[in-house]
Write a protein that holds these residues in place. Structure first.
Motif, PDB file in Angstrom:
ATOM      1  N   LEU A  35      20.058  51.146  35.072  1.00 31.99           N
ATOM      2  CA  LEU A  35      19.938  52.288  34.439  1.00 31.99           C
ATOM      3  C   LEU A  35      19.588  52.420  32.917  1.00 31.99           C
ATOM      4  CD1 LEU A  35      23.074  54.183  36.272  1.00 31.99           C
ATOM      5  CD2 LEU A  35      20.410  54.457  36.864  1.00 31.99           C
ATOM      6  N   ARG A  36      18.532  53.332  32.482  1.00 27.12           N
ATOM      7  CA  ARG A  36      18.665  53.495  31.175  1.00 27.12           C
ATOM      8  C   ARG A  36      19.688  54.195  30.654  1.00 27.12           C
ATOM      9  NH1 ARG A  36      14.395  56.072  32.971  1.00 27.12           N
ATOM     10  NH2 ARG A  36      14.990  58.147  31.801  1.00 27.12           N
ATOM     11  N   ALA A  37      19.753  53.917  29.302  1.00 23.99           N
ATOM     12  CA  ALA A  37      20.675  54.486  28.486  1.00 23.99           C
ATOM     13  C   ALA A  37      20.990  55.925  28.694  1.00 23.99           C
ATOM     14  CB  ALA A  37      20.724  54.282  26.854  1.00 23.99           C
ATOM     15  N   ASP A  38      19.744  56.684  28.901  1.00 26.38           N
ATOM     16  CA  ASP A  38      19.856  58.243  28.974  1.00 26.38           C
ATOM     17  C   ASP A  38      19.886  58.547  30.421  1.00 26.38           C
ATOM     18  OD1 ASP A  38      17.307  57.670  29.437  1.00 26.38           O
ATOM     19  OD2 ASP A  38      16.373  59.154  28.272  1.00 26.38           O
ATOM     20  N   GLU A  39      20.047  57.652  31.438  1.00 23.00           N
ATOM     21  CA  GLU A  39      19.947  57.940  32.909  1.00 23.00           C
ATOM     22  C   GLU A  39      21.286  57.662  33.386  1.00 23.00           C
ATOM     23  OE1 GLU A  39      17.073  56.219  36.382  1.00 23.00           O
ATOM     24  OE2 GLU A  39      17.236  55.176  34.669  1.00 23.00           O
ATOM     25  N   GLN A  40      21.877  58.612  34.439  1.00 22.46           N
ATOM     26  CA  GLN A  40      22.721  58.323  35.229  1.00 22.46           C
ATOM     27  C   GLN A  40      22.550  58.706  36.734  1.00 22.46           C
ATOM     28  OE1 GLN A  40      25.341  61.410  33.207  1.00 22.46           O
ATOM     29  NE2 GLN A  40      26.731  59.863  32.223  1.00 22.46           N
ATOM     30  N   LEU A  41      23.542  58.250  37.641  1.00 21.37           N
ATOM     31  CA  LEU A  41      23.704  58.491  38.959  1.00 21.37           C
ATOM     32  C   LEU A  41      24.041  60.080  39.187  1.00 21.37           C
ATOM     33  CD1 LEU A  41      25.278  55.429  40.560  1.00 21.37           C
ATOM     34  CD2 LEU A  41      23.037  55.930  40.251  1.00 21.37           C
ATOM     35  N   ALA A  42      23.341  60.692  40.103  1.00 23.22           N
ATOM     36  CA  ALA A  42      23.707  62.139  40.220  1.00 23.22           C
ATOM     37  C   ALA A  42      24.317  62.303  41.524  1.00 23.22           C
ATOM     38  CB  ALA A  42      22.372  62.946  40.325  1.00 23.22           C
ATOM     39  N   SER A  43      24.248  61.719  42.514  1.00 22.15           N
ATOM     40  CA  SER A  43      24.748  62.049  43.936  1.00 22.15           C
ATOM     41  C   SER A  43      24.653  60.581  44.905  1.00 22.15           C
ATOM     42  CB  SER A  43      24.072  63.059  44.655  1.00 22.15           C
ATOM     43  OG  SER A  43      22.825  62.907  45.064  1.00 22.15           O
ATOM     44  N   ILE A  44      25.672  60.522  46.008  1.00 27.17           N
ATOM     45  CA  ILE A  44      25.632  59.645  46.962  1.00 27.17           C
ATOM     46  C   ILE A  44      25.755  60.417  48.311  1.00 27.17           C
ATOM     47  CG2 ILE A  44      28.039  59.439  46.499  1.00 27.17           C
ATOM     48  CD1 ILE A  44      27.799  56.380  47.361  1.00 27.17           C
ATOM     49  N   ALA A  45      25.164  59.701  49.051  1.00 23.07           N
ATOM     50  CA  ALA A  45      25.121  59.802  50.510  1.00 23.07           C
ATOM     51  C   ALA A  45      25.379  58.645  51.423  1.00 23.07           C
ATOM     52  CB  ALA A  45      24.320  61.157  51.088  1.00 23.07           C
ATOM     53  N   THR A  46      26.232  58.623  52.504  1.00 18.59           N
ATOM     54  CA  THR A  46      26.201  57.531  53.437  1.00 18.59           C
ATOM     55  C   THR A  46      26.000  57.979  54.683  1.00 18.59           C
ATOM     56  OG1 THR A  46      28.440  57.765  53.526  1.00 18.59           O
ATOM     57  CG2 THR A  46      27.798  56.503  51.863  1.00 18.59           C
ATOM     58  N   SER A  47      25.370  56.934  55.672  1.00 17.20           N
ATOM     59  CA  SER A  47      25.409  57.298  57.112  1.00 17.20           C
ATOM     60  C   SER A  47      25.662  55.826  57.706  1.00 17.20           C
ATOM     61  CB  SER A  47      23.794  57.758  57.425  1.00 17.20           C
ATOM     62  OG  SER A  47      23.074  56.748  57.218  1.00 17.20           O
ATOM     63  N   ILE A  48      26.335  55.721  58.798  1.00 16.93           N
ATOM     64  CA  ILE A  48      26.515  54.508  59.756  1.00 16.93           C
ATOM     65  C   ILE A  48      26.067  54.654  60.830  1.00 16.93           C
ATOM     66  CG2 ILE A  48      28.638  55.801  60.276  1.00 16.93           C
ATOM     67  CD1 ILE A  48      30.164  52.888  59.948  1.00 16.93           C
ATOM     68  N   SER A  49      25.649  53.568  61.517  1.00 22.90           N
ATOM     69  CA  SER A  49      25.050  53.333  62.682  1.00 22.90           C
ATOM     70  C   SER A  49      26.255  53.148  63.857  1.00 22.90           C
ATOM     71  CB  SER A  49      24.159  52.197  62.884  1.00 22.90           C
ATOM     72  OG  SER A  49      24.595  50.610  62.529  1.00 22.90           O
ATOM     73  N   SER A  50      27.349  52.973  63.498  1.00 25.47           N
ATOM     74  CA  SER A  50      28.368  52.752  64.606  1.00 25.47           C
ATOM     75  C   SER A  50      28.965  53.947  65.244  1.00 25.47           C
ATOM     76  CB  SER A  50      29.449  51.817  63.891  1.00 25.47           C
ATOM     77  OG  SER A  50      30.470  51.708  64.707  1.00 25.47           O
ATOM     78  N   THR A  85      22.520  56.159  50.049  1.00 25.86           N
ATOM     79  CA  THR A  85      21.475  56.869  49.390  1.00 25.86           C
ATOM     80  C   THR A  85      22.152  57.579  48.156  1.00 25.86           C
ATOM     81  OG1 THR A  85      20.387  57.386  51.490  1.00 25.86           O
ATOM     82  CG2 THR A  85      19.647  58.638  49.756  1.00 25.86           C
ATOM     83  N   VAL A  86      21.291  57.214  47.108  1.00 26.77           N
ATOM     84  CA  VAL A  86      21.819  57.582  45.630  1.00 26.77           C
ATOM     85  C   VAL A  86      20.584  58.451  44.972  1.00 26.77           C
ATOM     86  CG1 VAL A  86      23.552  56.007  45.121  1.00 26.77           C
ATOM     87  CG2 VAL A  86      21.391  55.527  44.338  1.00 26.77           C
ATOM     88  N   THR A  87      20.806  59.410  44.186  1.00 23.24           N
ATOM     89  CA  THR A  87      19.851  59.812  43.395  1.00 23.24           C
ATOM     90  C   THR A  87      20.418  59.650  41.895  1.00 23.24           C
ATOM     91  OG1 THR A  87      21.097  62.273  43.519  1.00 23.24           O
ATOM     92  CG2 THR A  87      18.987  61.716  45.110  1.00 23.24           C
ATOM     93  N   ASP A  88      19.351  59.788  41.098  1.00 23.04           N
ATOM     94  CA  ASP A  88      19.674  59.813  39.470  1.00 23.04           C
ATOM     95  C   ASP A  88      19.130  60.789  38.664  1.00 23.04           C
ATOM     96  OD1 ASP A  88      16.875  59.349  39.246  1.00 23.04           O
ATOM     97  OD2 ASP A  88      17.070  57.217  38.953  1.00 23.04           O
ATOM     98  N   THR A  89      19.328  61.094  37.557  1.00 21.52           N
ATOM     99  CA  THR A  89      18.911  62.189  36.816  1.00 21.52           C
ATOM    100  C   THR A  89      17.575  62.261  36.424  1.00 21.52           C
ATOM    101  OG1 THR A  89      19.754  60.942  34.925  1.00 21.52           O
ATOM    102  CG2 THR A  89      21.259  62.387  35.633  1.00 21.52           C
ATOM    103  N   ASP A  90      16.628  61.072  36.506  1.00 21.23           N
ATOM    104  CA  ASP A  90      15.513  61.203  36.630  1.00 21.23           C
ATOM    105  C   ASP A  90      14.587  61.728  38.042  1.00 21.23           C
ATOM    106  OD1 ASP A  90      15.068  60.468  34.198  1.00 21.23           O
ATOM    107  OD2 ASP A  90      14.404  58.137  34.415  1.00 21.23           O
ATOM    108  N   GLY A  91      15.507  62.030  38.918  1.00 21.45           N
ATOM    109  CA  GLY A  91      14.926  62.587  39.958  1.00 21.45           C
ATOM    110  C   GLY A  91      14.568  61.501  41.153  1.00 21.45           C
ATOM    111  N   GLN A  92      15.058  60.250  40.911  1.00 19.42           N
ATOM    112  CA  GLN A  92      14.600  59.069  41.764  1.00 19.42           C
ATOM    113  C   GLN A  92      15.611  59.425  43.101  1.00 19.42           C
ATOM    114  OE1 GLN A  92      12.986  55.387  39.787  1.00 19.42           O
ATOM    115  NE2 GLN A  92      14.497  55.928  38.520  1.00 19.42           N
TER     116      GLN A  92
END
Length: 322
Positions: A35-50, A85-92
């Motif tokens: 992550l860059r100095a001005d970049e942060q994580l925005a959200s997290i989602a998980t899924s499981i196959s079991s 699955t995570v998203t960041d403040t850059d829209g990735q």
């Protein structure tokens, strides 16, 4: 707790982990290295196959550089995948996977009568066996009750058109539309008028041949071109000229300034016994639509010798009503 260090966003496989059956374990993915100095994580989602193990909760750290999740393993031996699955403040949007191997209880047996050493949980249901052969056809059943009436059929085709009726009478004529955006009128106000000069404004007397009737707005832009000066002026003179307008009888040559004077006036340093061209673009608003107005030039000496003449030669006036 198990921590995965994320060294590159392109490396989407975090690793393979052994889990004891029935345990709930916390896992963390650390993204601070990517992550860059001005970049942060925005959200997290998980899924499981079991179908047996679960991810009961997930979230982000307070500094939003790490994502965490819990895995509760089932009581049986199995292998499954958790997708993070995570998203960041850059829209990735970034996807990562972890493979989990659940280490359940093992059993052993002896002959001739097997006995389990450790009784594990009930195993998964086996697959369904093949379909057996078709049995013989049964005897005919009794007739059922009559069914309800069917739906109404579609509408038939439209019949041929009838003959046209007689033409009606013409409607009333609509109101006259508004005039166009611009109306342009241009004319020569006169030829050459000479008058004895004065230090006060006096009318040249072009008004009788220079009239205009506003037709739709009364807002005018006026462009005046004229040659001014005097062949009998004895010295250079800073003479003043203005464009006037009014209603009723136009003023005569030499009459005191009358009507409405459109400002600013024109000042020219006219050489003795010579003429200079003068051009002015003026504007006036609020004239009454349908009323005829005269337009005339007024002049006054700014110097020179009183008694010398002032001349206005071939003035041309262009009127734009907008």
């Amino acid at each position: 707790m198990r921590v995965f260090e994320v060294a590159s966003i392109e490396d989407s496989f975090l690793g393979r982990v052994d889990l004891p059956a029935g345990d709930t374990v916390r896992f963390v993915a650390d993204f601070h290295a990517v992550l860059r100095a001005d970049e942060q994580l925005a959200s997290i989602a998980t899924s499981i196959s079991s179908p047996y193990s679960t991810v009961p909760s997930s979230g982000l750290s307070d500094d939003r550089e790490r994502a965490w999740w819990y895995v509760t393993a089932s009581g049986i031996t199995e292998t499954f995948t958790v997708t993070v699955t995570v998203t960041d403040t850059d829209g990735q949007t970034l996807n990562y996977t972890v493979i989990y191997d659940v280490c359940g209880p093992q059993t052993a047996s002896s002959s001739p009568t097997p006995f389990p050493l450790i009784i594990g949980p009930t195993g998964v249901t086996g697959s369904i066996g093949p379909t057996g052969p078709t049995g013989p056809t049964g005897s005919p059943g009794i007739n059922g009750a009559n069914g309800t009436n069917g739906a109404t059929g579609p509408t038939g085709p439209t019949g041929a058109a009838g003959t046209n009726g007689a033409n009606g009478t013409n409607g009333a004529t609509g109101p006259t539309g508004t005039a166009g955006v611009l109306k342009v009128t241009s004319f020569q106000m006169g030829s050459n008028i000479s008058m004895a000069g004065s230090t006060s404004f006096e009318m040249f007397g072009f008004g009788s041949g220079s009239t205009y009737t506003p037709s739709f707005s009364g807002n005018l832009i006026l462009c005046l071109f004229v040659r001014v000066g005097g062949s009998t002026q004895s010295a250079a003179s800073g003479d003043n000229y203005t464009l006037n307008y009014g209603t009723g009888t136009p003023p005569a040559t030499g009459a005191p300034s009358t009507g409405t004077q459109i400002t600013p006036h024109i000042t020219l340093q006219t050489p003795a016994g010579d003429y200079l061209p003068a051009t002015a673009m003026l504007a006036t608003n609020g004239l009454t639509v349908g009323t005829k107005y005269w337009f005339d030039i007024a002049g006054a000496f700014g110097g020179g010798t009183l008694g010398d003449t002032l001349n206005a030669i071939n003035p041309i006036l262009t009127i734009i009503e907008y």
